[in-house]
Design a protein around this motif. Structure first.
Motif, PDB file in Angstrom:
ATOM      1  N   TRP A  92       0.877  -1.175   0.000  1.00 40.76           N
ATOM      2  CA  TRP A  92       0.000   0.000   0.000  1.00 40.76           C
ATOM      3  C   TRP A  92       0.917   1.228   0.000  1.00 40.76           C
ATOM      4  CZ3 TRP A  92      -5.530  -0.147   1.735  1.00 40.76           C
ATOM      5  CH2 TRP A  92      -6.057  -1.440   1.652  1.00 40.76           C
ATOM      6  N   THR A  93       1.090   1.817  -1.151  1.00 45.10           N
ATOM      7  CA  THR A  93       2.092   2.869  -1.305  1.00 45.10           C
ATOM      8  C   THR A  93       1.632   4.236  -0.808  1.00 45.10           C
ATOM      9  OG1 THR A  93       1.356   3.325  -3.575  1.00 45.10           O
ATOM     10  CG2 THR A  93       3.118   1.690  -3.274  1.00 45.10           C
ATOM     11  N   GLY A  94       0.349   4.382  -0.481  1.00 41.35           N
ATOM     12  CA  GLY A  94      -0.177   5.694  -0.115  1.00 41.35           C
ATOM     13  C   GLY A  94       0.504   6.323   1.080  1.00 41.35           C
ATOM     14  N   TRP A 168       2.981  -0.333  10.968  1.00 37.14           N
ATOM     15  CA  TRP A 168       2.143  -0.180   9.781  1.00 37.14           C
ATOM     16  C   TRP A 168       2.197   1.275   9.318  1.00 37.14           C
ATOM     17  CZ3 TRP A 168      -3.054  -3.304   9.857  1.00 37.14           C
ATOM     18  CH2 TRP A 168      -2.785  -4.632  10.184  1.00 37.14           C
ATOM     19  N   GLY A 169       2.133   1.479   8.003  1.00 38.29           N
ATOM     20  CA  GLY A 169       2.170   2.835   7.478  1.00 38.29           C
ATOM     21  C   GLY A 169       1.023   3.684   7.987  1.00 38.29           C
ATOM     22  N   CYS A 170      -0.143   3.069   8.201  1.00 38.91           N
ATOM     23  CA  CYS A 170      -1.318   3.818   8.651  1.00 38.91           C
ATOM     24  C   CYS A 170      -1.165   4.330  10.077  1.00 38.91           C
ATOM     25  CB  CYS A 170      -2.573   2.972   8.527  1.00 38.91           C
ATOM     26  SG  CYS A 170      -2.423   1.336   9.275  1.00 38.91           S
ATOM     27  N   GLU A 171      -0.224   3.793  10.843  1.00 39.11           N
ATOM     28  CA  GLU A 171       0.027   4.291  12.194  1.00 39.11           C
ATOM     29  C   GLU A 171       0.447   5.757  12.140  1.00 39.11           C
ATOM     30  OE1 GLU A 171       2.710   3.096  16.117  1.00 39.11           O
ATOM     31  OE2 GLU A 171       3.515   2.782  14.099  1.00 39.11           O
ATOM     32  N   ILE A 172       1.330   6.092  11.204  1.00 39.75           N
ATOM     33  CA  ILE A 172       1.804   7.468  11.039  1.00 39.75           C
ATOM     34  C   ILE A 172       0.666   8.361  10.559  1.00 39.75           C
ATOM     35  CG2 ILE A 172       3.409   8.950   9.770  1.00 39.75           C
ATOM     36  CD1 ILE A 172       5.252   6.472   9.548  1.00 39.75           C
ATOM     37  N   ALA A 173      -0.097   7.870   9.576  1.00 38.74           N
ATOM     38  CA  ALA A 173      -1.192   8.657   9.017  1.00 38.74           C
ATOM     39  C   ALA A 173      -2.275   8.928  10.058  1.00 38.74           C
ATOM     40  CB  ALA A 173      -1.789   7.926   7.811  1.00 38.74           C
ATOM     41  N   ASN A 174      -2.625   7.927  10.857  1.00 39.64           N
ATOM     42  CA  ASN A 174      -3.658   8.114  11.875  1.00 39.64           C
ATOM     43  C   ASN A 174      -3.222   9.109  12.938  1.00 39.64           C
ATOM     44  OD1 ASN A 174      -5.654   6.437  10.834  1.00 39.64           O
ATOM     45  ND2 ASN A 174      -4.863   4.625  11.853  1.00 39.64           N
ATOM     46  N   ALA A 175      -1.958   9.046  13.344  1.00 37.09           N
ATOM     47  CA  ALA A 175      -1.453   9.995  14.341  1.00 37.09           C
ATOM     48  C   ALA A 175      -1.517  11.426  13.806  1.00 37.09           C
ATOM     49  CB  ALA A 175      -0.022   9.635  14.729  1.00 37.09           C
ATOM     50  N   ALA A 176      -1.206  11.588  12.517  1.00 39.21           N
ATOM     51  CA  ALA A 176      -1.256  12.918  11.899  1.00 39.21           C
ATOM     52  C   ALA A 176      -2.696  13.440  11.848  1.00 39.21           C
ATOM     53  CB  ALA A 176      -0.666  12.863  10.498  1.00 39.21           C
ATOM     54  N   ASP A 237      -5.966  15.133  -0.508  1.00 36.92           N
ATOM     55  CA  ASP A 237      -5.082  16.188  -0.987  1.00 36.92           C
ATOM     56  C   ASP A 237      -3.659  15.649  -0.937  1.00 36.92           C
ATOM     57  OD1 ASP A 237      -3.176  18.456  -0.804  1.00 36.92           O
ATOM     58  OD2 ASP A 237      -4.972  19.709  -0.778  1.00 36.92           O
ATOM     59  N   ALA A 238      -3.025  15.504  -2.085  1.00 36.59           N
ATOM     60  CA  ALA A 238      -1.700  14.869  -2.152  1.00 36.59           C
ATOM     61  C   ALA A 238      -0.658  15.626  -1.334  1.00 36.59           C
ATOM     62  CB  ALA A 238      -1.257  14.766  -3.611  1.00 36.59           C
ATOM     63  N   GLU A 239      -0.685  16.958  -1.404  1.00 36.07           N
ATOM     64  CA  GLU A 239       0.302  17.750  -0.662  1.00 36.07           C
ATOM     65  C   GLU A 239       0.134  17.562   0.841  1.00 36.07           C
ATOM     66  OE1 GLU A 239       1.683  22.428  -0.074  1.00 36.07           O
ATOM     67  OE2 GLU A 239       0.250  21.886  -1.658  1.00 36.07           O
ATOM     68  N   VAL A 240      -1.121  17.603   1.286  1.00 37.33           N
ATOM     69  CA  VAL A 240      -1.408  17.398   2.709  1.00 37.33           C
ATOM     70  C   VAL A 240      -0.993  16.002   3.133  1.00 37.33           C
ATOM     71  CG1 VAL A 240      -3.262  17.190   4.415  1.00 37.33           C
ATOM     72  CG2 VAL A 240      -3.275  19.094   2.782  1.00 37.33           C
ATOM     73  N   TRP A 241      -1.322  15.026   2.304  1.00 38.39           N
ATOM     74  CA  TRP A 241      -1.043  13.639   2.661  1.00 38.39           C
ATOM     75  C   TRP A 241       0.461  13.366   2.758  1.00 38.39           C
ATOM     76  CZ3 TRP A 241      -4.231  10.578   4.922  1.00 38.39           C
ATOM     77  CH2 TRP A 241      -3.878   9.238   5.092  1.00 38.39           C
ATOM     78  N   ASN A 242       1.219  13.934   1.836  1.00 37.58           N
ATOM     79  CA  ASN A 242       2.669  13.751   1.887  1.00 37.58           C
ATOM     80  C   ASN A 242       3.258  14.312   3.170  1.00 37.58           C
ATOM     81  OD1 ASN A 242       2.869  12.409  -0.560  1.00 37.58           O
ATOM     82  ND2 ASN A 242       3.197  14.281  -1.733  1.00 37.58           N
ATOM     83  N   CYS A 243       2.701  15.420   3.628  1.00 35.98           N
ATOM     84  CA  CYS A 243       3.158  16.009   4.894  1.00 35.98           C
ATOM     85  C   CYS A 243       2.715  15.150   6.072  1.00 35.98           C
ATOM     86  CB  CYS A 243       2.624  17.427   5.044  1.00 35.98           C
ATOM     87  SG  CYS A 243       3.144  18.259   6.575  1.00 35.98           S
ATOM     88  N   ALA A 256      -8.633  13.015   3.390  1.00 33.63           N
ATOM     89  CA  ALA A 256      -8.989  11.599   3.317  1.00 33.63           C
ATOM     90  C   ALA A 256      -7.745  10.792   2.998  1.00 33.63           C
ATOM     91  CB  ALA A 256     -10.052  11.376   2.244  1.00 33.63           C
ATOM     92  N   PHE A 257      -7.812   9.488   3.252  1.00 31.83           N
ATOM     93  CA  PHE A 257      -6.682   8.615   2.949  1.00 31.83           C
ATOM     94  C   PHE A 257      -6.437   8.578   1.446  1.00 31.83           C
ATOM     95  CE2 PHE A 257      -7.424   7.307   7.203  1.00 31.83           C
ATOM     96  CZ  PHE A 257      -6.251   6.709   7.652  1.00 31.83           C
ATOM     97  N   ALA A 258      -5.166   8.466   1.114  1.00 34.14           N
ATOM     98  CA  ALA A 258      -4.822   8.262  -0.297  1.00 34.14           C
ATOM     99  C   ALA A 258      -5.308   6.891  -0.723  1.00 34.14           C
ATOM    100  CB  ALA A 258      -3.310   8.354  -0.460  1.00 34.14           C
ATOM    101  N   THR A 259      -5.749   6.790  -1.958  1.00 34.17           N
ATOM    102  CA  THR A 259      -6.192   5.489  -2.473  1.00 34.17           C
ATOM    103  C   THR A 259      -5.465   5.166  -3.777  1.00 34.17           C
ATOM    104  OG1 THR A 259      -8.063   6.597  -3.542  1.00 34.17           O
ATOM    105  CG2 THR A 259      -8.470   5.561  -1.400  1.00 34.17           C
TER     106      THR A 259
END
Length: 336
Positions: A92-94, A168-176, A237-243, A256-259
């Motif tokens: 899952w590369t998102g 898991w990658g989603c750990e970082i995303a959820n914390a953000a 939003d790709a810019e937001v998600w990358n941050c 929202a999560f990248a898909t």
């Protein structure tokens, strides 16, 4: 006349020899003596896929295969830096998009094809029975007003949000996202410790019809079995998600999560040293229904990843035999 017959026989032998060697030339082979390590990611679909490909590559292609433990962040980092493992069957590369794109540009990694043909989904969810009983709970922004509904048993003054296991990658995303929505004042970000613990918590809540708010993804057996509702977030939003997926980047914002496509990831050396293996990996895409059926069998039979893979190979031969040539398929069937 005798010379003519001799010449004809010689020609026949050459033709027969070519015909005899033709199938061998077309038969699948590993092409490399290097060990092909396959990441068994810490969630059911990816784990089962690792064992499916390990069996096919070992029994059908004659590869030296090893299944190794993996998770999105450490596995991708190792592939990018060390060229190991050789294969991650469901990447899952998102949540690693920037690093992944750079790895492709640098020639460190190479996607062989899609792992999930019709795409995947990630998000924050509540049971439908909770949504029906609380029609004002539709968005993530609505959570603070409902913290008492999702009381943390270890800290009743706060709600509990079930996040991702460590690594898991989603750990970082959820914390953000937790930070972006300023949920720290009303909710605790709870780590279940493992994918199995996360599943157990969700199943327990659904079976008892208790409130729960949690991160989850599909395709999965649980998503196919239980009726759940996704909480609304602003558009991706790709810019937001990358941050958000870069721990050093601030501020964290709502998205929202990248898909992006879920791919079969490979270290770049594989396509160079084992082109037939790389070609095979480009054919192994499964859709949501196929994956969910595979996982449902595993869940109902309390089977591990290896058993689930074996059942798939035995019962879904119409599916996986389309990934390989007939001779290779027969080798695999004989080995099952």
């Amino acid at each position: 006349m005798r010379a003519k017959i001799t010449k004809m026989l010689a020609s026949a032998i050459v033709v027969a020899g070519v015909a005899g060697f033709a199938p061998a030339a077309l038969a699948a082979s590993c092409d490399t003596d290097r060990k092909i390590d396959i990441a068994e990611m810490n969630w059911p679909s990816a784990a089962a896929l690792a064992h499916i490909h390990a069996t096919i590559l070992e029994k059908g292609y004659g590869c030296n295969v090893e299944v190794v433990a993996g998770d999105t962040v450490p596995t991708s980092a190792s592939m990018l830096a060390k060229g190991r493992p050789a294969i991650a069957p469901e990447m899952w590369t998102g949540t690693i998009q920037e690093a992944w794109d750079k790895g492709i540009a640098d020639g460190a990694v190479k996607p062989a094809g899609l792992a999930i043909s019709d795409g995947a989904v990630e998000g924050w969810w509540i049971p439908k029975y909770v949504a029906d009983a609380n029609p004002d709970l539709k968005k993530v922004e609505d959570l603070p007003a409902h913290k008492d509904l999702f009381k943390d048993p270890d800290d009743p003054s706060q709600g509990r949000f079930y996040s991702c296991p460590p690594g898991w990658g989603c750990e970082i995303a959820n914390a953000a996202l937790f930070e972006a929505y300023e949920l720290e004042e009303s909710f605790n970000l709870f780590s279940p410790g493992s994918g199995g613990n996360l599943d157990a918590s969700i199943i327990r809540a659904f079976e008892r019809e208790q409130p729960i708010v949690f991160y989850y993804w599909g395709p999965t057996a649980i998503m196919g079995k239980y009726d759940m509702v996704q909480l609304e977030m602003p558009a991706y939003d790709a810019e937001v998600w990358n941050c958000n997926t870069d721990s050093a980047c601030t501020p964290k914002r709502k998205s929202a999560f990248a898909t992006p496509p879920v791919v079969v990831a490979t270290s770049s050396w594989l396509s160079e040293e084992a082109p037939m293996v790389f070609e095979y990996l480009g054919k192994v895409s499964l859709n949501n229904v196929q994956i969910s059926q595979m996982l449902n069998w595993g869940a109902e039979n309390k089977a591990g990843a290896k058993e689930t893979a074996e059942n798939f190979l035995k019962t879904e031969q119409d599916v996986w035999t389309s990934w390989v040539d007939a001779e290779t398929a027969e080798k695999i069937k004989s080995a099952l």
